[in-house]
Write a protein that holds these residues in place. Structure first.
Motif: not given
Length: 405
Positions: A290-294, A301-304
């Motif tokens: 819901e918010g921009k991934i920081k 970063p966490a895997p997508v």
């Protein structure tokens, strides 16, 4: 070489001023254009303007230059007649063969393709009398393009707006490229509804990021323009192209694969052919932030996680909305192009599959394309490198016989 001779008819509607742009495009692209307005049209744009822009004298009457018999000669010598705007009154006169001025006389004597670009208020376009007149003209071989949806005069908005002059020009160019026809020679896609998807879907990851692809949508738009020029009723489902709507084409705007599927299934319910030229994402993010991934200092970063998108081509091929419906797919391959294309044709179950090689500098965003069209019956049609509209015409050449036209 002689310049192609085009008659630009202008009827008496407020959209007459837009015909000046169409005239400019036609003359600058090497066409010899004779403007034939109605008396009413001259209330909006004067004869001096038409004469200066076309380089030809302008008249509305059959009594001017009688020794040259203009009411006969203008139509006889034309390679194309396009009426833009075409009012409800003009369409009625053309449908009933009335000839009370130079333009309606020209329409009766023309032995070439005739294109009408209607412009009027929504209620006038939707009136049964106008719809019957349009059906009559189409049955006789004329191309009557659908008006656009948008702002009309005053505060009114709806269907009835003159399509973009640049798009009318593109349609006229395609009609001229198809060659000369005569009245009662109906275009091969007339009476058929075709659905085309174009562009590339985008799958949101967060409010500012998405998974997408390089597809520009140019091939799908070429398919839409050529189908309209061949008389079809066209529904174009576009994903993220940013292009102007083609003249005479109903356009549905979508963003994601799921939205595209919904639009295709709805439009395909009454379509004779569906051409899936859009690059539909195979996967989408399993979850939406819901918010921009920081970014976080010192952390990767966490895997997508991804999930599969629906296979629209396979779905509409397996469950045809109408008997005899023709389904065409596109296969963008980077290696073993034909081998992978044949496997995909069997797996998807469509009637035709357009297979081409793609890459960063191949096909995507280019004006040209080359491909092989594979058929479920074993046929193969190679399309050499050339403009995408040439490939589009080959596709319709293969679809038309399968529609029984």
């Amino acid at each position: 070489m002689d310049k192609p001779k085009v008659v630009l008819g202008v009827a008496g509607g407020i959209a007459a001023y837009k015909a000046c742009e169409l005239l400019r495009r036609l003359t600058e692209s090497g066409h010899d254009v004779r403007v034939v307005p109605t008396d009413s049209a001259l209330h909006f744009v004067g004869a001096a303007t038409w004469s200066a822009l076309s380089g030809h004298p302008v008249s509305t009457e059959v009594w001017s230059d009688v020794h040259e018999v203009p009411h006969v000669r203008i139509g006889q010598s034309a390679d194309l007649v396009v009426v833009a705007p075409a009012t409800a009154d003009l369409l009625a006169k053309a449908a009933h063969g009335l000839a009370d001025d130079l333009l309606t006389n020209t329409l009766l004597t023309a032995r070439c393709p005739v294109v009408f670009a209607p412009a009027m208020h929504t209620e006038m376009w939707e009136h049964p009398a106008t719809q019957e007149n349009v059906a009559t003209l189409r049955r006789r071989g004329a191309i009557v393009i659908e008006p656009a949806v948008g702002r009309l005069t005053g505060v009114d908005t709806g269907k009835g707006r003159l399509p973009d002059p640049g798009e009318i020009f593109e349609l006229c160019r395609r009609v001229l490229a198809r060659g000369v026809s005569v009245p009662d020679s109906v275009p091969d896609l007339a009476g058929h509804h075709v659905v085309i998807s174009a562009g590339g879907t985008r799958e949101p990851l967060d409010p500012v990021r998405y998974l997408g692809n390089r597809s520009s949508g140019k091939q799908g738009y070429a398919l839409a323009r050529t189908a309209a020029a061949r008389g079809a009723r066209v529904t174009l489902i576009e994903a993220n192209t940013g292009f102007a709507d083609p003249a005479g084409v109903e356009v549905v705007h979508v963003g994601t694969a799921v939205q595209l599927r919904e639009a295709v299934l709805k439009a395909a319910a009454e379509a004779d052919a569906v051409v899936m030229a859009a690059a539909v994402a195979d996967f989408r993010p399993a979850s939406y932030a819901e918010g921009k991934i920081k970014k976080k200092d010192g952390e990767e970063p966490a895997p997508v996680a991804l999930v599969r998108n629906p296979d629209i081509l396979a779905e509409i091929s397996a469950e045809r909305a109408r008997p005899g419906q023709v389904i065409v797919g596109f296969a963008a391959e980077t290696d073993d192009v034909l081998a992978n294309g044949r496997k995909k044709l069997r797996r998807k179950g469509c009637d035709l599959l357009v297979v081409n090689e793609v890459g960063e500098r191949k096909t995507f965003g280019a004006e040209e394309n080359e491909a092989v069209v594979l058929a479920a019956d074993g046929g193969e049609t190679a399309v050499p490198y050339g403009l995408k509209e040439a490939l589009a015409d080959v596709v319709w050449d293969l679809v038309a016989p399968r529609l029984g036209t």
